[in-house]
Design a protein around this motif. Sequence first.
Motif, PDB file in Angstrom:
ATOM      1  N   PHE A 105      13.079 -16.334  18.913  1.00 20.87           N
ATOM      2  CA  PHE A 105      12.589 -17.551  18.262  1.00 20.87           C
ATOM      3  C   PHE A 105      12.503 -17.364  16.760  1.00 20.87           C
ATOM      4  CE2 PHE A 105       9.372 -20.647  16.792  1.00 20.87           C
ATOM      5  CZ  PHE A 105      10.098 -21.792  17.088  1.00 20.87           C
ATOM      6  N   GLU A 106      11.762 -16.357  16.289  1.00 24.56           N
ATOM      7  CA  GLU A 106      11.726 -16.025  14.868  1.00 24.56           C
ATOM      8  C   GLU A 106      11.800 -14.513  14.718  1.00 24.56           C
ATOM      9  OE1 GLU A 106       9.258 -18.954  11.950  1.00 24.56           O
ATOM     10  OE2 GLU A 106       8.050 -17.773  13.323  1.00 24.56           O
ATOM     11  N   VAL A 107      12.283 -14.068  13.542  1.00 19.94           N
ATOM     12  CA  VAL A 107      12.221 -12.642  13.192  1.00 19.94           C
ATOM     13  C   VAL A 107      11.685 -12.538  11.767  1.00 19.94           C
ATOM     14  CG1 VAL A 107      14.049 -11.824  14.724  1.00 19.94           C
ATOM     15  CG2 VAL A 107      14.652 -12.718  12.458  1.00 19.94           C
ATOM     16  N   PRO A 108      10.929 -11.460  11.458  1.00 19.82           N
ATOM     17  CA  PRO A 108      10.404 -11.296  10.095  1.00 19.82           C
ATOM     18  C   PRO A 108      11.521 -10.906   9.119  1.00 19.82           C
ATOM     19  CG  PRO A 108       9.263  -9.855  11.690  1.00 19.82           C
ATOM     20  CD  PRO A 108      10.484 -10.384  12.356  1.00 19.82           C
ATOM     21  N   ILE A 109      11.512 -11.529   7.958  1.00 21.71           N
ATOM     22  CA  ILE A 109      12.433 -11.177   6.878  1.00 21.71           C
ATOM     23  C   ILE A 109      11.586 -10.809   5.663  1.00 21.71           C
ATOM     24  CG2 ILE A 109      14.265 -11.982   5.334  1.00 21.71           C
ATOM     25  CD1 ILE A 109      15.197 -11.836   8.215  1.00 21.71           C
ATOM     26  N   VAL A 110      11.870  -9.651   5.062  1.00 23.02           N
ATOM     27  CA  VAL A 110      11.169  -9.237   3.847  1.00 23.02           C
ATOM     28  C   VAL A 110      11.943  -9.747   2.636  1.00 23.02           C
ATOM     29  CG1 VAL A 110      10.510  -7.258   2.416  1.00 23.02           C
ATOM     30  CG2 VAL A 110      10.093  -7.208   4.891  1.00 23.02           C
ATOM     31  N   ILE A 111      11.250 -10.442   1.748  1.00 19.87           N
ATOM     32  CA  ILE A 111      11.847 -10.923   0.504  1.00 19.87           C
ATOM     33  C   ILE A 111      11.318 -10.057  -0.634  1.00 19.87           C
ATOM     34  CG2 ILE A 111      12.139 -12.900  -1.039  1.00 19.87           C
ATOM     35  CD1 ILE A 111      13.265 -13.457   1.709  1.00 19.87           C
ATOM     36  N   ALA A 112      12.215  -9.377  -1.316  1.00 20.96           N
ATOM     37  CA  ALA A 112      11.816  -8.508  -2.432  1.00 20.96           C
ATOM     38  C   ALA A 112      12.493  -8.999  -3.708  1.00 20.96           C
ATOM     39  CB  ALA A 112      12.214  -7.067  -2.131  1.00 20.96           C
ATOM     40  N   SER A 113      11.787  -8.887  -4.811  1.00 24.38           N
ATOM     41  CA  SER A 113      12.372  -9.357  -6.073  1.00 24.38           C
ATOM     42  C   SER A 113      13.108  -8.244  -6.814  1.00 24.38           C
ATOM     43  CB  SER A 113      11.274  -9.948  -6.970  1.00 24.38           C
ATOM     44  OG  SER A 113      10.269  -8.992  -7.190  1.00 24.38           O
ATOM     45  N   GLU A 114      13.104  -7.060  -6.226  1.00 23.33           N
ATOM     46  CA  GLU A 114      13.883  -5.961  -6.798  1.00 23.33           C
ATOM     47  C   GLU A 114      14.462  -5.129  -5.658  1.00 23.33           C
ATOM     48  OE1 GLU A 114      11.426  -2.740  -8.484  1.00 23.33           O
ATOM     49  OE2 GLU A 114       9.728  -4.028  -8.016  1.00 23.33           O
ATOM     50  N   SER A 115      15.438  -4.308  -5.992  1.00 19.34           N
ATOM     51  CA  SER A 115      16.147  -3.544  -4.969  1.00 19.34           C
ATOM     52  C   SER A 115      15.200  -2.619  -4.191  1.00 19.34           C
ATOM     53  CB  SER A 115      17.249  -2.707  -5.633  1.00 19.34           C
ATOM     54  OG  SER A 115      17.913  -1.933  -4.666  1.00 19.34           O
ATOM     55  N   MET A 116      15.366  -2.610  -2.862  1.00 18.72           N
ATOM     56  CA  MET A 116      14.582  -1.725  -2.003  1.00 18.72           C
ATOM     57  C   MET A 116      15.485  -1.162  -0.917  1.00 18.72           C
ATOM     58  SD  MET A 116      11.043  -3.872  -1.440  1.00 18.72           S
ATOM     59  CE  MET A 116      10.154  -2.463  -0.785  1.00 18.72           C
ATOM     60  N   ASP A 117      15.185   0.024  -0.479  1.00 17.36           N
ATOM     61  CA  ASP A 117      15.948   0.637   0.613  1.00 17.36           C
ATOM     62  C   ASP A 117      15.516  -0.019   1.931  1.00 17.36           C
ATOM     63  OD1 ASP A 117      16.760   2.342   2.770  1.00 17.36           O
ATOM     64  OD2 ASP A 117      17.107   3.938   1.301  1.00 17.36           O
ATOM     65  N   LYS A 118      16.415  -0.771   2.535  1.00 19.64           N
ATOM     66  CA  LYS A 118      16.061  -1.517   3.756  1.00 19.64           C
ATOM     67  C   LYS A 118      15.559  -0.612   4.858  1.00 19.64           C
ATOM     68  CE  LYS A 118      19.466  -5.176   3.013  1.00 19.64           C
ATOM     69  NZ  LYS A 118      20.634  -5.898   3.570  1.00 19.64           N
ATOM     70  N   GLU A 172       0.810  -1.216   0.000  1.00 18.47           N
ATOM     71  CA  GLU A 172       0.000   0.000   0.000  1.00 18.47           C
ATOM     72  C   GLU A 172       0.846   1.270   0.000  1.00 18.47           C
ATOM     73  OE1 GLU A 172      -3.358   0.050   2.653  1.00 18.47           O
ATOM     74  OE2 GLU A 172      -3.151   2.194   3.025  1.00 18.47           O
ATOM     75  N   VAL A 173       1.920   1.254   0.776  1.00 16.18           N
ATOM     76  CA  VAL A 173       2.697   2.494   0.935  1.00 16.18           C
ATOM     77  C   VAL A 173       3.788   2.617  -0.128  1.00 16.18           C
ATOM     78  CG1 VAL A 173       4.155   3.807   2.529  1.00 16.18           C
ATOM     79  CG2 VAL A 173       2.246   2.470   3.408  1.00 16.18           C
ATOM     80  N   LEU A 174       4.512   1.527  -0.389  1.00 21.74           N
ATOM     81  CA  LEU A 174       5.652   1.593  -1.310  1.00 21.74           C
ATOM     82  C   LEU A 174       5.337   1.035  -2.695  1.00 21.74           C
ATOM     83  CD1 LEU A 174       8.472   0.463   1.179  1.00 21.74           C
ATOM     84  CD2 LEU A 174       7.824   2.792   0.517  1.00 21.74           C
ATOM     85  N   LYS A 175       4.110   0.513  -2.863  1.00 22.43           N
ATOM     86  CA  LYS A 175       3.689  -0.042  -4.162  1.00 22.43           C
ATOM     87  C   LYS A 175       4.614  -1.152  -4.625  1.00 22.43           C
ATOM     88  CE  LYS A 175       0.776   3.370  -3.992  1.00 22.43           C
ATOM     89  NZ  LYS A 175      -0.537   3.118  -3.346  1.00 22.43           N
ATOM     90  N   LYS A 176       5.075  -1.962  -3.685  1.00 18.77           N
ATOM     91  CA  LYS A 176       5.981  -3.074  -4.000  1.00 18.77           C
ATOM     92  C   LYS A 176       5.350  -4.380  -3.541  1.00 18.77           C
ATOM     93  CE  LYS A 176       9.472  -0.407  -5.345  1.00 18.77           C
ATOM     94  NZ  LYS A 176       9.949  -0.374  -6.738  1.00 18.77           N
ATOM     95  N   ASN A 177       5.574  -5.426  -4.351  1.00 16.79           N
ATOM     96  CA  ASN A 177       5.056  -6.741  -4.012  1.00 16.79           C
ATOM     97  C   ASN A 177       6.171  -7.556  -3.344  1.00 16.79           C
ATOM     98  OD1 ASN A 177       3.316  -8.878  -3.866  1.00 16.79           O
ATOM     99  ND2 ASN A 177       3.735  -9.594  -5.946  1.00 16.79           N
ATOM    100  N   VAL A 178       6.039  -7.801  -2.059  1.00 19.41           N
ATOM    101  CA  VAL A 178       7.085  -8.520  -1.314  1.00 19.41           C
ATOM    102  C   VAL A 178       6.474  -9.727  -0.609  1.00 19.41           C
ATOM    103  CG1 VAL A 178       8.417  -6.420  -0.926  1.00 19.41           C
ATOM    104  CG2 VAL A 178       6.758  -7.163   0.796  1.00 19.41           C
ATOM    105  N   LEU A 179       7.353 -10.599  -0.125  1.00 23.00           N
ATOM    106  CA  LEU A 179       6.963 -11.711   0.729  1.00 23.00           C
ATOM    107  C   LEU A 179       7.584 -11.505   2.102  1.00 23.00           C
ATOM    108  CD1 LEU A 179       7.565 -14.805  -1.584  1.00 23.00           C
ATOM    109  CD2 LEU A 179       5.346 -13.995  -0.772  1.00 23.00           C
ATOM    110  N   VAL A 180       6.931 -11.995   3.124  1.00 23.90           N
ATOM    111  CA  VAL A 180       7.495 -11.933   4.479  1.00 23.90           C
ATOM    112  C   VAL A 180       7.483 -13.335   5.070  1.00 23.90           C
ATOM    113  CG1 VAL A 180       7.203 -11.029   6.815  1.00 23.90           C
ATOM    114  CG2 VAL A 180       6.806  -9.547   4.840  1.00 23.90           C
ATOM    115  N   VAL A 181       8.626 -13.772   5.557  1.00 25.55           N
ATOM    116  CA  VAL A 181       8.733 -15.097   6.175  1.00 25.55           C
ATOM    117  C   VAL A 181       9.524 -14.976   7.473  1.00 25.55           C
ATOM    118  CG1 VAL A 181       8.579 -16.391   4.020  1.00 25.55           C
ATOM    119  CG2 VAL A 181      10.798 -15.604   4.827  1.00 25.55           C
TER     120      VAL A 181
END
Length: 623
Positions: free
Chosen positions: A559-572, A542-551
């Motif tokens: 125990f776990e931490v969220p990781i954003v998977i992007a198919s193109e370069s993004m400013d972390k 919604e905000v960055l208009k990017k399609n990402v995955l989170v796992v």
Amino acid sequence: MAKDVLEEIYSSEEVVPPLMKWKYITVKEYEAIYRSSIADVALFWGEEAKKLVWTKPWSKVVDGQPPNARWFVGGEINAYYNIVEKHRDSWIWGKPAIIWENELGDVEVATYEDLHNLVSRLAGALKSFGVKAGDWIAIYASPTIESLAVMLAAIKIGAPFEAIFTGFGFYEVAKRIASRKPKVFVVSDGFYRRGKVVDTLSVARKALDYSNHRCTTIVIEKTGSTRLRENEISFDNVKNLGKDSEGFTAPSNHPLFGLHVAYEDDFKPITHGVGGYLVQTFSTSKWIGLRPHDTYFCTVWPGWITGITYVVFGPLMIGSTIVLYDGSFDYPSADRWWDIIERYAVTLFLTTGSALRILSRAGNQYVKIHNMDTLKAVLVTAEPLETSVWWWTYRVVGTGSSPAITSIPEKLTGRIPVINMYIQSELATFVTGNLINYTFTPITPGSVGKPIPGFSIDVVDDYGKSVRDLIGELVLRSPWPSTPIEAPQDFWSRWVEGFYRTGDYALMTRNHTVFVLGRKDCVLKVSGYRLSPGAVENVVREVLKKNVLVVGAPDKTRFEVPIVIASESMDKEIVKKIVREYLGPIMEPADVRIEIFDEKSPRGYVRRRFKEMLWNIAVQAKG
């Protein structure tokens, strides 16, 4: 993944803490009690329900087939009476119900009588704002006497409430407001964390604007004077607007409270009904060890199911004293919780595995400078607990300073039980665990104990067949009294072939000991919080208009931490900033990685592939 977790937590040891030496039962005795309870769950819970005061008795304990089974059909109950007002003519009425302390060291105490008087005035005030039975109240405030009193006032007039965790950002708060459409929204102006003020009022205002919902806002002022806006009223002015003397008598399935629960694609609302929930909560609260003479300290806030059931409801139903600490666990130093336990003579301490993990690394010295002799048990919730952390808690926290039966303080031999338990928002209460006041068998470190009587729990393979000493999925084979009366399709679809799939990997041994091993799906478990990967994906879209995955990737502390998977370069840093601002700091991704993925493939399938990849990388790195 589950195998890797099992290596960390599995143990075949059996420990009988010295203080339970004359109270534990054998596995054979446990099995007799348990099998009897699940042979006829309606009979079992019907007998438990008789321990509450019903205005009108039920005509049938359970009616219909799961997941649509309804409990205590035709019964009517005054919830508030069963929580607070029943104590009126007993010694409990004059004892502290809540001891509140904030990070600055400010302390407030409310007896049961004080609490009742405040609740009655607030109930009258809510009515003066037009709130009637069935209208929702939303609360976005840290744990204080005032915020708990608002929840109890809502209960008193039959208005269901949703307590929203103050770690959420405006976007998640707005989602809950839009979903519940509360008649009244109660917020605190802020609270202190590590010496700084967290401004919850600004977040609440932004959430209201974003949701475009209009309602009365009551502001609990805890951090200083605040300039209130139109439709905002100070809590101090509200509490004297009226007095409600009558408690609402509700049908058994009347909505009591709700939460938004994490599923893969987003947080979604569930609601628990009054009758079944109170029965389950009262019984399990007694069984886990609560007694009227106990002083009880739970570090999990309302906003999560453990904080709702075992702070707002259970301890008050029993008549215990609750210690509410509104501050950081390590401020000004890592002994803050141990100091609280000593000063208030806490007898029962409930916290999370992540918290114990962090505190164990801080060092024994922070515990040993305090006297832990008043503790009779440490209860743990929310996530798998490694045996190393269990043993640290048992020996360092649980031994105390005075010898008791066979415990020797100098040798840190352990004295009190450390009990890990399993709970889920949809289940409402603990459903596994060693029960101090019921079925206490020897403890197996790393496990969540055995199924609690009344809950027909099993571990099954992918075909629904029971398995023992093998990894499968934790399921419930019969409905439970607090089966949600409102839930999304995700919940209903988990009922397969007559049983409920929890979504958690587990292993059950042949003597019924259960090891929970984390989520089978891609819902995240972060520091004990159940979080939705889809919620992060949605806000980035919604905000960055990017399609990402989170796992979720494994993490030694959380125990776990969220990781954003992007198919193109993004400013972390921008991604992290957006997630932190919109969703809250608990959702902030640990990393943003560039990986090509097929956007046309089912999102759940792709998430699982990446989750497996991240867990495999972690295992290889560990060697």
